[in-house]
Write a protein that holds these residues in place. Structure first.
Motif, PDB file in Angstrom:
ATOM      1  N   THR A  62      36.910  52.678  60.835  1.00 31.99           N
ATOM      2  CA  THR A  62      36.115  51.450  60.721  1.00 31.99           C
ATOM      3  C   THR A  62      35.167  51.536  59.531  1.00 31.99           C
ATOM      4  O   THR A  62      35.043  50.594  58.746  1.00 31.99           O
ATOM      5  N   PHE A  63      34.518  52.689  59.395  1.00 40.01           N
ATOM      6  CA  PHE A  63      33.588  52.882  58.282  1.00 40.01           C
ATOM      7  C   PHE A  63      34.323  52.819  56.946  1.00 40.01           C
ATOM      8  O   PHE A  63      33.843  52.193  55.993  1.00 40.01           O
ATOM      9  N   ASP A  64      35.486  53.451  56.871  1.00 37.93           N
ATOM     10  CA  ASP A  64      36.273  53.412  55.632  1.00 37.93           C
ATOM     11  C   ASP A  64      36.705  51.986  55.288  1.00 37.93           C
ATOM     12  O   ASP A  64      36.713  51.611  54.113  1.00 37.93           O
ATOM     13  N   THR A  65      37.048  51.195  56.298  1.00 35.44           N
ATOM     14  CA  THR A  65      37.446  49.803  56.056  1.00 35.44           C
ATOM     15  C   THR A  65      36.283  48.988  55.501  1.00 35.44           C
ATOM     16  O   THR A  65      36.439  48.237  54.537  1.00 35.44           O
ATOM     17  N   VAL A  66      35.102  49.131  56.105  1.00 38.83           N
ATOM     18  CA  VAL A  66      33.925  48.396  55.627  1.00 38.83           C
ATOM     19  C   VAL A  66      33.558  48.866  54.225  1.00 38.83           C
ATOM     20  O   VAL A  66      33.268  48.048  53.337  1.00 38.83           O
ATOM     21  N   ASN A  67      33.588  50.174  53.988  1.00 36.24           N
ATOM     22  CA  ASN A  67      33.293  50.690  52.645  1.00 36.24           C
ATOM     23  C   ASN A  67      34.319  50.197  51.632  1.00 36.24           C
ATOM     24  O   ASN A  67      33.965  49.901  50.481  1.00 36.24           O
ATOM     25  N   TRP A  68      35.582  50.117  52.035  1.00 34.86           N
ATOM     26  CA  TRP A  68      36.612  49.594  51.133  1.00 34.86           C
ATOM     27  C   TRP A  68      36.280  48.161  50.728  1.00 34.86           C
ATOM     28  O   TRP A  68      36.347  47.810  49.556  1.00 34.86           O
ATOM     29  N   PHE A  69      35.919  47.325  51.730  1.00 36.80           N
ATOM     30  CA  PHE A  69      35.597  45.924  51.426  1.00 36.80           C
ATOM     31  C   PHE A  69      34.413  45.833  50.474  1.00 36.80           C
ATOM     32  O   PHE A  69      34.449  45.071  49.502  1.00 36.80           O
ATOM     33  N   LEU A  73      35.926  43.844  44.335  1.00 39.88           N
ATOM     34  CA  LEU A  73      35.158  42.977  43.439  1.00 39.88           C
ATOM     35  C   LEU A  73      34.347  41.954  44.230  1.00 39.88           C
ATOM     36  O   LEU A  73      33.163  41.754  43.964  1.00 39.88           O
ATOM     37  N   ILE A  74      34.970  41.338  45.223  1.00 43.95           N
ATOM     38  CA  ILE A  74      34.260  40.351  46.057  1.00 43.95           C
ATOM     39  C   ILE A  74      33.110  41.025  46.799  1.00 43.95           C
ATOM     40  O   ILE A  74      31.999  40.486  46.851  1.00 43.95           O
ATOM     41  N   PHE A  80      25.754  42.423  45.087  1.00 44.45           N
ATOM     42  CA  PHE A  80      24.914  42.125  43.930  1.00 44.45           C
ATOM     43  C   PHE A  80      24.073  40.875  44.212  1.00 44.45           C
ATOM     44  O   PHE A  80      22.866  40.842  43.944  1.00 44.45           O
ATOM     45  N   GLY A  81      24.698  39.850  44.771  1.00 42.23           N
ATOM     46  CA  GLY A  81      23.972  38.631  45.129  1.00 42.23           C
ATOM     47  C   GLY A  81      22.906  38.894  46.176  1.00 42.23           C
ATOM     48  O   GLY A  81      21.803  38.335  46.118  1.00 42.23           O
ATOM     49  N   TYR A  82      23.215  39.764  47.143  1.00 46.64           N
ATOM     50  CA  TYR A  82      22.236  40.121  48.171  1.00 46.64           C
ATOM     51  C   TYR A  82      21.048  40.834  47.540  1.00 46.64           C
ATOM     52  O   TYR A  82      19.897  40.553  47.871  1.00 46.64           O
TER      53      TYR A  82
END
Length: 140
Positions: A62-69, A73-74, A80-82
């Motif tokens: 799960t952590f790897d998936t979130v880190n991948w996202f 670029l998106i 960056f916007g945050y």
């Protein structure tokens, strides 16, 4: 014969409120609007931070998936916007705090403070990302 006030009021056209196109946008007005928008955007961004923390407390996959996202670029554009929204909102809050003391309320100083808020948020955001990439060990 005089008219009653109710009849007189009904025959006169009602005044119209000026529309936004009547006003020329000023930096103080624009930064006030941006301050409200960034405040709302921080709610969404904070949910992403919570998602990352929940993933960190969960399984490795799960952590790897979130880190991948967040590494796409998106994902990086969202982060960056945050970062910019956080810096903009913080500096806008400081600007309002200064005004609460009664300082910098004259037209020219308030405008300069608005521009400083905008440029300061951009500079801080870029600096945070440069330092983050340097600490991380590269631009990969």
């Amino acid at each position: 014969m005089s008219r009653s006030p109710a009849t007189h009021a009904q025959s006169r056209p009602r005044p119209l409120s000026p529309h936004l196109t009547v006003y020329r946008p000023k930096i103080t007005m624009t930064m006030s609007i941006v301050h409200r928008i960034t405040g709302g955007a921080l709610y969404f961004g904070t949910l992403l931070v919570a998602l990352w923390l929940i993933a960190a407390a969960g399984s490795r996959d799960t952590f790897d998936t979130v880190n991948w996202f967040f590494g796409t670029l998106i994902g990086r554009l969202i982060l960056f916007g945050y970062t910019w929204a956080l810096m903009q909102h913080m500096l806008g809050g400081i600007r309002h705090f200064i005004w609460d003391t009664g300082a910098a309320l004259d037209k020219h100083t308030a405008s300069k403070l608005g521009w400083a808020t905008l440029f300061g948020s951009i500079v801080l955001t870029v600096a945070i990302w440069i330092v983050g990439y340097m600490v991380r060990g590269g631009w990969a």
